[in-house]
Design a protein around this motif. Structure first.
Motif, short mmCIF file in Angstrom:
data_model
loop_
_atom_site.label_atom_id
_atom_site.label_comp_id
_atom_site.label_asym_id
_atom_site.label_seq_id
_atom_site.Cartn_x
_atom_site.Cartn_y
_atom_site.Cartn_z
N ALA A 1 -29.02 -5.64 19.47
CA ALA A 1 -27.81 -6.37 19.09
C ALA A 1 -27.80 -7.74 19.76
CB ALA A 1 -26.57 -5.59 19.51
N PHE B 1 -25.26 -9.67 20.91
CA PHE B 1 -23.90 -9.93 21.35
C PHE B 1 -23.86 -11.20 22.20
CE2 PHE B 1 -23.80 -5.12 21.21
CZ PHE B 1 -23.13 -5.07 19.99
N TRP C 1 -20.40 -10.43 31.58
CA TRP C 1 -19.90 -9.99 30.28
C TRP C 1 -18.37 -10.02 30.22
CZ3 TRP C 1 -22.42 -9.79 25.90
CH2 TRP C 1 -23.81 -9.65 25.92
N PRO D 1 -22.31 -4.53 27.29
CA PRO D 1 -22.29 -5.57 26.26
C PRO D 1 -21.47 -5.20 25.03
CG PRO D 1 -24.52 -5.25 27.11
CD PRO D 1 -23.69 -4.13 27.63
N VAL D 2 -21.56 -3.93 24.60
CA VAL D 2 -20.78 -3.50 23.43
C VAL D 2 -19.29 -3.54 23.74
CG1 VAL D 2 -20.51 -1.72 21.68
CG2 VAL D 2 -22.70 -1.96 22.86
N ALA E 1 -18.10 -7.14 23.70
CA ALA E 1 -18.03 -7.67 22.34
C ALA E 1 -16.82 -7.11 21.59
CB ALA E 1 -19.32 -7.35 21.58
N LEU F 1 -17.57 -1.89 16.34
CA LEU F 1 -18.43 -1.97 17.51
C LEU F 1 -18.22 -0.81 18.46
CD1 LEU F 1 -18.16 -5.79 18.35
CD2 LEU F 1 -20.14 -4.59 17.40
#
Length: 403
Positions: A21, A23, A72, A298-299, A302, A318
């Motif tokens: 991904a 992101f 992040w 990270p997910v 995002a 997501l």
């Protein structure tokens, strides 16, 4: 490229390896939700990482993981159960972790909350006054480091308390001694069987009333509550009854529900995931303080960025698929979830070896880990899919699994 997966019967199957991904890291602080990732610790691979031995921490890898979380846009929850307190991380290592983590938070401009407990006391059973003093010792140390304290559930208190009033006495005394607002942590028996009937009651509704009385008796001293009962109904019920200021201040609900966080965090902003409030003027979503967010940083970032942008559909697209992954990581016996968090950190390149203090890397089976690999691949939680595949296949090879 394909991923080899291992079933509980020993059968090997293959699935396509998903693309990585792309992101984007946030350009500023996350706005719509306050989110903390409860981070784990990384030992030296060459250390005596066997049950009962003192923790020998790889500080570069451990603190590097926290720096990555900050970049992040998430905060770090440290020295919590995710960091293996009471499961390999000794009291000396806990203090050093808090000191170092608070220093990194200052350097990165991030927010850190840290666990405060009574677990430095070696005696199995102590009096209520001794429990209060033990809490105060750790509380004042956390305050001195500039971290936000999280008053964790105490095994000593669970053993000693004879009634709900004993819990109120201890918490009121500890809160009165604090100099900064704290987060209260209600950790369920799934995470620690010794904490069954915490707050003096087996029924969560009765226990919740005790928690709410403690909050009511200590205005301005509690900034939030972290609930880890793995029960969305109980969290929403308590969330609706937390003090809420006209400006949105008051006592936040930080979900620690690694089974149901998508709907709890989304709340009324995400109709398909909402947990509707029944009380007028109550909070309509939870913030986050989750071990799962250390596994999918990270997910998670995002998804919250999508909420910031007013895009609930992207949030669901997501974060929604990660919940099945989290349920696998936190599957019963839930207190071994830390193994899955460290495993994903290793797959994603945040530590050089799949090692944990206290030998806990052996707490899950290869088929269990294989299902984590499958679900991480499906939910875009593998940050570098090729690296993750290579490491997973090497682990299969090491264990004699023919691919």
């Amino acid at each position: 490229m394909t991923l080899s997966l291992l079933s509980p019967s020993g059968e090997v199957t293959r699935v396509e390896l998903s693309e990585g991904a792309s992101f984007a890291r946030p350009s500023g602080p996350l706005r719509s939700r306050v989110a903390y990732a409860a981070a784990h610790v990384v030992p030296h691979a060459w250390a005596d990482n066997t049950p009962g031995r003192p923790a020998e921490i790889d500080w570069d890898a451990t603190l590097g993981f926290r720096r990555n979380v900050y970049r992040w846009g998430l905060g770090v929850a440290d020295a919590m159960d995710t960091a293996q307190r009471n499961m390999g991380l000794d009291a000396t290592a806990v203090r050093e972790l808090i000191r170092r983590s608070a220093e990194v938070a200052r350097e990165e401009g991030g927010s850190v909350v840290v666990g405060v407990n009574t677990d430095h006391v070696e005696e199995h059973s102590i009096s209520l006054n001794e429990i209060i003093d033990a809490y105060k010792t750790q509380l004042h140390f956390a305050e001195e480091q500039g971290a936000i304290p999280v008053l964790m559930a105490s095994r000593h208190l669970a053993r000693t308390a004879q009634s709900a009033s004993d819990y109120e006495r201890v918490y009121n005394a500890v809160l009165a001694a604090g100099t900064v607002p704290v987060v209260l942590h209600w950790l369920g028996a799934a995470f620690d069987p010794e904490l069954a009937s915490y707050f003096g009651h087996a029924d969560w509704r009765e226990a919740a009333q005790v928690l709410l009385r403690i909050i009511e008796a200590n205005p301005g001293r509690i900034v939030g509550v972290k609930m880890s009962l793995l029960d969305a109904e109980s969290e929403v019920w308590v969330r609706e009854r937390l003090p809420l200021g006209a400006d949105g201040s008051g006592v936040r609900m930080f979900t620690g529900d690694d089974f149901n966080y998508v709907g709890l965090i989304g709340g009324a902003d995400v109709p398909d995931a909402a947990q509707p409030a029944r009380t007028e003027g109550a909070r309509t979503h939870s913030d986050a303080l989750l071990g799962a967010f250390a596994a999918i940083t990270p997910v998670a970032s995002a998804a919250i960025q999508a909420l910031d942008a007013g895009d609930p559909d992207r949030y669901l697209a997501l974060l929604g698929p990660t919940e099945e992954l989290s349920r696998q990581v936190f599957a019963a016996p839930t207190y071994f979830y830390k193994t899955g968090v460290a495993f994903l950190a290793w797959l994603n390149g945040h530590q050089a070896a799949f090692q944990m203090v206290g030998g806990l890397h052996s707490a899950r089976s290869l088929p269990h880990l294989s299902e984590i690999v499958r679900l991480a691949n499906a939910s875009r939680a593998l940050e570098n899919p090729e690296l993750a595949a290579a490491r997973w296949h090497a682990l299969l090879d090491l264990n004699g699994v023919a691919r």
